[in-house]
Design a protein around this motif. Sequence first.
Motif, PDB file in Angstrom:
ATOM      1  N   SER A 269       0.847  -1.197   0.000  1.00 42.74           N
ATOM      2  CA  SER A 269       0.000   0.000   0.000  1.00 42.74           C
ATOM      3  C   SER A 269       0.877   1.239   0.000  1.00 42.74           C
ATOM      4  CB  SER A 269      -0.894   0.010   1.240  1.00 42.74           C
ATOM      5  OG  SER A 269      -1.539   1.261   1.334  1.00 42.74           O
ATOM      6  N   VAL A 270       0.398   2.263  -0.678  1.00 42.00           N
ATOM      7  CA  VAL A 270       1.143   3.526  -0.730  1.00 42.00           C
ATOM      8  C   VAL A 270       1.218   4.143   0.665  1.00 42.00           C
ATOM      9  CG1 VAL A 270       1.257   5.778  -1.853  1.00 42.00           C
ATOM     10  CG2 VAL A 270       0.233   3.866  -3.030  1.00 42.00           C
ATOM     11  N   GLY A 271       0.237   3.815   1.487  1.00 43.07           N
ATOM     12  CA  GLY A 271       0.192   4.360   2.843  1.00 43.07           C
ATOM     13  C   GLY A 271       1.440   4.035   3.651  1.00 43.07           C
ATOM     14  N   TYR A 272       2.085   2.891   3.327  1.00 42.80           N
ATOM     15  CA  TYR A 272       3.279   2.488   4.085  1.00 42.80           C
ATOM     16  C   TYR A 272       4.566   3.057   3.502  1.00 42.80           C
ATOM     17  CZ  TYR A 272       0.063  -0.819   6.170  1.00 42.80           C
ATOM     18  OH  TYR A 272      -1.002  -1.365   6.821  1.00 42.80           O
ATOM     19  N   ARG A 273       4.430   3.785   2.413  1.00 44.68           N
ATOM     20  CA  ARG A 273       5.597   4.250   1.672  1.00 44.68           C
ATOM     21  C   ARG A 273       6.534   5.114   2.541  1.00 44.68           C
ATOM     22  NH1 ARG A 273       5.444   6.518  -4.307  1.00 44.68           N
ATOM     23  NH2 ARG A 273       7.664   6.674  -4.563  1.00 44.68           N
TER      24      ARG A 273
END
Lengths: 301, 380
Positions: A269-273
């Motif tokens: 997920s981009v959220g964890y980027r």
Amino acid sequence: MLLQQIVNGITIGSMYAMVAIGYSMVFSVLELVNFANGSMFMIGAYFAMFFLSVFAISGAKFASGGMILIALVLALLLSGLLGFLLERFSLRGLRRRGAPKLASLISSMGMSIAIDNAVLLLFGAASKPFPKLFDMGTIHIGKAVFQSVQIVVLAVAAVLVTALSLIIYRTKIGKAMRATAQNNEVSKLMGININMIVSVTFIVSGVLACISGILYGSYYLSLDTGIGSDFSIKVFASAILGGIGSLPGAVVGGLVIGVIETIIAGYISVGYRNTIAFAVLIVMLLFRPQGLFGQKQINRV
Amino acid sequence: MKKWFALLLVGVLILSGTAIAELDLSAKNKIAFMAPVTGGIAEVGRMGRNGAALAVKQFNEANGTSFALEVYDEKNDATEAVNIAALIQDDPSVLAVSPCASGTTMAVASIFQDAGLLCYSWAGSSADIPGVGDLVFSIAISQKYEGTKFADALVESMGGADKIAVLHVANDQAYQNANLVVKRYEELGGTKVYMEMFEAGTTDFSPMLAAIKETGATLLFVGGDYADVANCFIQSKALEMRTQLCSSGSSACQPFLNIIGSQANGSYVATTIPSFSKITLASMKNAGENMLTFASDFMDEYGESPDGYAAQAYDCVNIIMTAAMDKQSTDSADLAAYIASIEGYSGVSGFNMQYNNQKELTKEAILFEVQDGEFLQIYP
């Protein structure tokens, strides 16, 4: 898709690495985390955009390769000068008075805010287009598409790292830098001009940040004043991962952070980027504070 | 006959003049306009401020009134907005307050509601804004309706629903909007193949786009700031994606085109606010005379075309002043009653604007296609 993600990650990682080298060099010489480095990266890109628009581009068309080169060289010179001024006026006085390291750190944060706001005032808050400097087509490997600018980014990063390694390990000034990094006082007794070495380090750091900024603009084709702060944390994590103060460490750290964040954004997920940069930072500080390539410091009692 | 008509006209003018004279603005004439004129979204604040200032200037000139605009820089920061609200609520000369985005509007709306002051947001589209109180409104279409209208427009324009991928910025408005787009798209027979949120200011979209490319999506809807959308579209072209690109309304502006250039050709922008370049207005079958005049007056005043934020601020401030004139009152309850009763309003920031019984603004969706640096209307 994996190949595409890895190459994209290496491209971003190479840009992190170039700025992280600047971080590491400054830390080696002054034991200072220069928080203005992200802003130097941002303003370097803006300098390039400005000079390109003044000298090299008429409307949407480029004038000539020579003019582009002049514009980029001017941006590099101005960034180097800014690096020098930053050290000369915000840090040297503190060093001379023997102020604690924390004061220099806060001073660098203040300079970062000053640079960010100066760019806001001069160029405005709106995102700006950056001209496409490298357009030599694309390369296809399977379904993956690689742009020529990605190859340029990788090539420039490789050449710069090699050149810097040669300067630091094979030249007199490099030797003086390493000596200053090892022991400031003894280096002074040996006749090394510490102020000059520190200034050179800041100039090189500014130029590296500018080169990275130019490559960033060429790759993403747009700039905004927030790119420096976004970049800062990743670059800091890269330097910590590689071992702050270590030149090869900064390179490896940048590449690892770039590839990991891209793969996580693509597959999980981009959220964890952005979280991954902090996670790396925390894990390294807990289990290997000296980083992958750093040397363990022993404090004698 | 002509004499009688002239006399009638004079009578009407005298009566209307008397009506103007009756509205006493000497003690209460200030519209407190809260806008982020500095900080990361200063461009939004600058445009909004200019739109509002133009509205006040034109209204005073046309009606001989003395409305005044006082701009407060809230820097798009809720804490800053609350501090400003504390000052405004104690100022007896304030007729009404106009805050900006959803975040800052929600932060200050209850303060003004409690102070008995009309709070009319010029850019906040949060579905929660009207529910704060009977004195709280927004000129922006409620998030509850925008996404559904966008999906209808897209499916009709593309000749049916297929596979949709959605990227949206991480905020309440974009989240709700994106979910409504997907829900409606699926109701119309389409399939969601990818949905992800990104942080505002993201420059690297390549990991998400590489994943979307694998899904074979036929439509990529991106909800976010124009700069983020421009980055996303540029990178999708670099990855040679064949997907139809569509963004939400914030991209219907010149800075978006400045960044993306010719790479925007063929992409869609779904919005509820017109775009104000001459060519775009000419492509809009339903563009009213007021929109053309607004675009031209704004250009004369500021030397640039207005954007959607300028248009919303213009309408918002105009409605407040018209409400005061119509009700012959500076009382917030009277102004609120006027706004709540608006139906089929011919503003410059949208078509067929009206408030429903929940005090939510609805208006028509517009779909633009970008061609050679211009937004051309393709829907309705």
